[in-house]
Design a protein around this motif. Structure first.
Motif, PDB file in Angstrom:
ATOM      1  N   ASN B  10      25.185   2.130   0.918  1.00  0.00           N
ATOM      2  CA  ASN B  10      25.596   3.489   0.578  1.00  0.00           C
ATOM      3  C   ASN B  10      25.943   4.262   1.843  1.00  0.00           C
ATOM      4  O   ASN B  10      25.675   5.442   1.945  1.00  0.00           O
ATOM      5  N   VAL B  12      27.100   6.415   4.731  1.00  0.00           N
ATOM      6  CA  VAL B  12      27.931   7.559   5.108  1.00  0.00           C
ATOM      7  C   VAL B  12      28.186   7.439   6.598  1.00  0.00           C
ATOM      8  O   VAL B  12      29.262   7.675   7.086  1.00  0.00           O
ATOM      9  N   LEU B  13      27.170   7.070   7.343  1.00  0.00           N
ATOM     10  CA  LEU B  13      27.312   6.603   8.714  1.00  0.00           C
ATOM     11  C   LEU B  13      26.358   5.411   8.812  1.00  0.00           C
ATOM     12  O   LEU B  13      25.380   5.386   8.084  1.00  0.00           O
ATOM     13  N   PRO B  14      26.567   4.490   9.651  1.00  0.00           N
ATOM     14  CA  PRO B  14      25.729   3.295   9.707  1.00  0.00           C
ATOM     15  C   PRO B  14      24.250   3.590   9.797  1.00  0.00           C
ATOM     16  O   PRO B  14      23.444   2.858   9.264  1.00  0.00           O
ATOM     17  N   ALA B  15      23.888   4.674  10.461  1.00  0.00           N
ATOM     18  CA  ALA B  15      22.471   4.964  10.615  1.00  0.00           C
ATOM     19  C   ALA B  15      21.786   5.192   9.280  1.00  0.00           C
ATOM     20  O   ALA B  15      20.587   5.101   9.178  1.00  0.00           O
ATOM     21  N   SER B  16      22.557   5.509   8.237  1.00  0.00           N
ATOM     22  CA  SER B  16      21.922   5.808   6.953  1.00  0.00           C
ATOM     23  C   SER B  16      22.123   4.676   5.956  1.00  0.00           C
ATOM     24  O   SER B  16      21.940   4.857   4.782  1.00  0.00           O
ATOM     25  N   LYS B  18      21.841   1.748   3.399  1.00  0.00           N
ATOM     26  CA  LYS B  18      20.797   1.203   2.523  1.00  0.00           C
ATOM     27  C   LYS B  18      21.492   0.228   1.593  1.00  0.00           C
ATOM     28  O   LYS B  18      22.522   0.541   0.994  1.00  0.00           O
ATOM     29  N   GLU B 222      38.503   8.276   1.367  1.00  0.00           N
ATOM     30  CA  GLU B 222      37.083   7.970   1.179  1.00  0.00           C
ATOM     31  C   GLU B 222      36.407   7.674   2.519  1.00  0.00           C
ATOM     32  O   GLU B 222      35.275   8.080   2.758  1.00  0.00           O
ATOM     33  N   PHE B 224      37.576   8.434   5.791  1.00  0.00           N
ATOM     34  CA  PHE B 224      37.658   9.363   6.916  1.00  0.00           C
ATOM     35  C   PHE B 224      37.584  10.832   6.525  1.00  0.00           C
ATOM     36  O   PHE B 224      37.377  11.673   7.378  1.00  0.00           O
ATOM     37  N   ASN B 226      35.840  11.791   3.332  1.00  0.00           N
ATOM     38  CA  ASN B 226      34.542  11.883   2.668  1.00  0.00           C
ATOM     39  C   ASN B 226      33.451  11.122   3.423  1.00  0.00           C
ATOM     40  O   ASN B 226      32.282  11.191   3.044  1.00  0.00           O
ATOM     41  N   SER B 227      33.841  10.401   4.462  1.00  0.00           N
ATOM     42  CA  SER B 227      32.909   9.615   5.296  1.00  0.00           C
ATOM     43  C   SER B 227      32.115   8.603   4.493  1.00  0.00           C
ATOM     44  O   SER B 227      31.034   8.182   4.921  1.00  0.00           O
ATOM     45  N   ARG B 228      32.601   8.183   3.336  1.00  0.00           N
ATOM     46  CA  ARG B 228      31.849   7.225   2.514  1.00  0.00           C
ATOM     47  C   ARG B 228      32.322   5.814   2.869  1.00  0.00           C
ATOM     48  O   ARG B 228      33.124   5.199   2.156  1.00  0.00           O
ATOM     49  N   MET B 229      31.790   5.337   3.996  1.00  0.00           N
ATOM     50  CA  MET B 229      32.231   4.051   4.530  1.00  0.00           C
ATOM     51  C   MET B 229      31.878   2.902   3.599  1.00  0.00           C
ATOM     52  O   MET B 229      32.633   1.920   3.497  1.00  0.00           O
TER      53      MET B 229
END
Lengths: 436, 265
Positions: B10, B12-16, B18, B222, B224, B226-229
């Motif tokens: 999920n 949004v940025l790699p640090a998050s 899951k 999506e 760039f 919404n940042s939903r990578m």
């Protein structure tokens, strides 16, 4: 056997390559400053290298380095259109700059992801207060009670109008429309027709920086309630959209398309070219008018409102520090950030780069007080509203534009369009929550 | 490969990040109407643009396979759009397709026809972008030209002796012998068309009313905006699978209609 050995050696080699990048980078950052040399920090900006604005920013940055010989700022200027994708990609890959300009609307995303530093400790140590900046902009930088960025510049919208066209239409050139109904009446009064084509357009809700949410705010509406639930289809929002549709229907689709074709083909902005009597545009539009039409007799006014207070759409740019795991660099980046946010530099950024200050003290500067336009911007900023920051669907306002277009095109009524928008946003939030 | 991993998170940025398994994929196909719309828009574009582009490319190549004065100049002119920036071409076509003062509608007006809003009317916008894509036939044209020049002239001579006209010669000799080139261009056009992006971004920004909101444009927003990578990565891998599947189908079918001269010899 030989094949297996070859595969094993290749995997070891690739692994070593991947790790070595991290190791050498880590060593470089750990040793920076340890030997007494200047701490080097990287700073990214969307003023592209080679442009006049970039060169002016270089001078401003050099001023910081002269006053702070212990810090060396390596600035990288990237074209505005490429900046956002390059920045987000580099941060995602862990190679982001130590300090950068970024989008105020998505501070929460980066804060919750842990990619930017909390600034509270830095601010407390140096006596920097959140009250020093435009309140609505600072509020956007606060996530779970902590400030993760600070606003470095703002942009907002004003109603610009052509005083000569006002006089020609028999309207007082010193009095701009104050309500939405007045704006619609003025639009009709100022329009000059040439058969079925529009020669001069009084006002269009689809030109310039005009968006539904701003008109809805000024009609008593809003798109999110206090609990963060979407309220796309309130009567006030529907009323604002119906008002927008009404203005467009006055001209008709054919006349609008023909007008856009003519004005688009000349390459000149239609307001600056005298083809539009009133237009909603950002504060930086003032610089364009002064540059390309210095003799134009124009005025500027707050956004018309049906309420007691005019609410412009306020937005901004923040400066933030990426968490690259180097405390020494973070301290140096914070020093540079304080410099950029100081009132004197904020005024310099305004005068040289057209970047309007977010630091309140900058508006007390004589250079600002002597300029009626800058004062108008300061006044509008105090009651400006920002787009609601919704973590589950940060780009909700752009998603709304499709439904507005459907209503304007007559495919749906305003009520149908915003009912569909409500369902759409609820669906987006549900999708996001399901993925958490 | 990292994007494949991201597609199951999920992020949004790699640090998050899951791990959420196939949730992104399931949401795309069952709960995202904009995704389905972008997929259908892209399929329309591929179905219209690919055959139209190949027919135009083959026609132009056939015309340029003549020994006439200035043929080298003509070949250069027809190839030029391929090397011009897509952004510049999009701006040019935006002007050509203008509903009021564009050259196309002006030409139609001379014949008493009122042209449509090529990129302002949602009923015509997809077709207009596909038409614009078909115009850029330089690459396919060059491949066809090379294949046409590879057809043994003696076959045409023999056909003429047997009384074959130009159409019989084309359909009985030319077309079968250039099927490898058709096969190659078909695959390349399909792959390229599924990834169409620049024209929609510059000319219509996905409008009007999302009628030109293509797959790659949605993927870009999506990732760039919404940042939903995670979601964007899932979309990228679905696109890969779609292109791979279509390519495999074409490849399997090619055994029935692609004729290689070297096999016969």
């Amino acid at each position: 056997m030989k094949k297996l050995s070859a595969i094993f050696v290749t995997m070891v080699f690739l692994t070593l390559m991947l790790f070595s990048t991290g190791i050498t980078t880590g060593l470089a950052s750990e040793t920076a400053g340890a030997s007494g040399e200047a701490v080097e920090i990287s700073f990214w900006t969307y003023y592209a290298e080679g442009t006049d604005s970039y060169e002016k920013l270089v001078s401003i940055v050099n001023g910081f380095m002269e006053a702070n010989p212990g810090v060396k700022v390596n600035m990288l200027g990237i074209s505005f259109w490429d900046y956002w994708t390059k920045l987000s990609t580099s941060v995602a890959s862990g190679t982001g700059p130590d300090i950068c300009f970024n989008d105020i609307m998505t501070v929460a995303n980066r804060a919750k992801a842990g990619s930017i530093y909390s600034l509270d400790a830095f601010m407390a140590a140096d006596g920097v207060s959140r009250d020093d900046y435009v309140p609505a902009l600072v509020e956007a930088c606060v996530v779970d009670g902590e400030a993760y960025a600070l606003p470095v510049g703002l942009d907002l919208r004003l109603l610009y109008y052509n005083k000569d066209l006002f006089a020609a239409a028999g309207l007082d050139p010193e009095v701009a429309p104050a309500t939405l109904d007045e704006l619609a009446e003025y639009a009709k009064a100022l329009t000059i027709w040439n058969g079925s084509n529009v020669d001069v357009m009084g006002f269009s809700t689809m030109l310039g920086n005009s968006y539904l949410w701003m008109w809805a705010w000024n009609n008593g509406g809003g798109f999110w309630d206090a609990d963060g639930n979407p309220t796309m289809n309130t009567p006030e929002n529907i009323g604002a959209l119906e008002w927008m549709v009404g203005i467009q229907d006055y001209y008709g689709t054919k006349a609008i398309e023909a007008f856009n074709s003519i004005t688009g083909s000349t390459g000149t902005d239609p307001f600056i070219g005298g083809k539009v009597a009133m237009i909603v545009q950002t504060n930086s539009y003032y610089n364009q008018i002064e540059q390309y039409a210095p003799d134009m007799n124009y005025g500027y006014a707050p956004i018309p409102t049906n309420g007691d207070v005019s609410h412009t759409w306020l937005n901004g740019t923040v400066v933030e520090m990426n968490n690259n795991g180097d405390a020494t660099k973070a301290q140096a980046a914070w020093k540079f950030m304080q410099y950029l946010l100081s009132p004197g530099v904020q005024v310099t950024l305004l005068e040289q780069l057209g970047s309007y200050p977010a630091a309140l003290a900058a508006y007390d500067d004589a250079a600002v007080q002597d300029n009626d336009f800058f004062k108008a911007v300061a006044n509008a900023a105090t009651s400006g509203l920002m787009i609601n920051r919704v973590f589950e669907y940060s780009n909700w306002h752009e998603g709304l534009n499709t439904f507005v277009a459907e209503a304007i095109a007559g495919v749906k009524t305003a009520t149908q369009a915003l009912n569909d928008a409500q369902q759409f946003v609820l669906n987006k939030i549900e999708n996001f929550n399901e993925s958490q | 490969m990292y994007s494949l991993v991201l597609s199951f998170t999920n992020t949004v940025l790699p640090a998050s990040a899951k791990f959420i398994g196939l949730t992104n994929y399931r949401i795309l196909f069952t709960r995202d109407p904009v995704y389905i719309k972008s997929l259908l828009n892209t399929l329309y574009y591929v179905v219209v643009k690919v055959p139209l582009g190949m027919i135009i490319a083959l026609f132009v190549a056939q015309m340029l396979n003549q020994k006439i004065v200035g043929v080298r100049l003509y070949r250069t002119v027809f190839y030029l759009p391929t090397v011009v920036s897509a952004v510049a071409l999009s701006m040019l076509w935006k002007w050509l397709l203008d509903s009021n003062f564009g050259m196309i509608n002006s030409a139609l007006a001379l014949m008493g026809i009122e042209g449509p809003g090529w990129i302002t009317d949602p009923r015509w916008s997809k077709f207009s972008i596909a038409m614009m894509g078909s115009w850029q036939v330089g690459r396919s044209m060059i491949v066809f030209l090379a294949a046409l020049q590879d057809v043994p002239p003696m076959l045409y001579e023999a056909a003429v002796l047997d009384g074959a006209g130009p159409f019989r010669k084309f359909f009985r000799i030319t077309l079968p012998l250039i099927t490898p080139a058709i096969y190659f261009n078909l695959i390349m056009d399909i792959i390229g068309s599924f990834q169409t992006f620049t024209e929609a971004l510059i000319m219509t920004n996905g409008g009007p009313l999302q009628s030109t909101y293509f797959y790659a444009l949605y993927l870009y927003e999506e990732a760039f905006k919404n940042s939903r990578m995670g979601n964007a990565s899932a979309m990228a891998w679905v696109l890969l699978i779609v292109i791979l599947t279509v390519t495999l189908i074409v490849q399997k079918a090619s055994k029935r209609w692609v004729f290689y001269q070297s096999e016969e010899s």
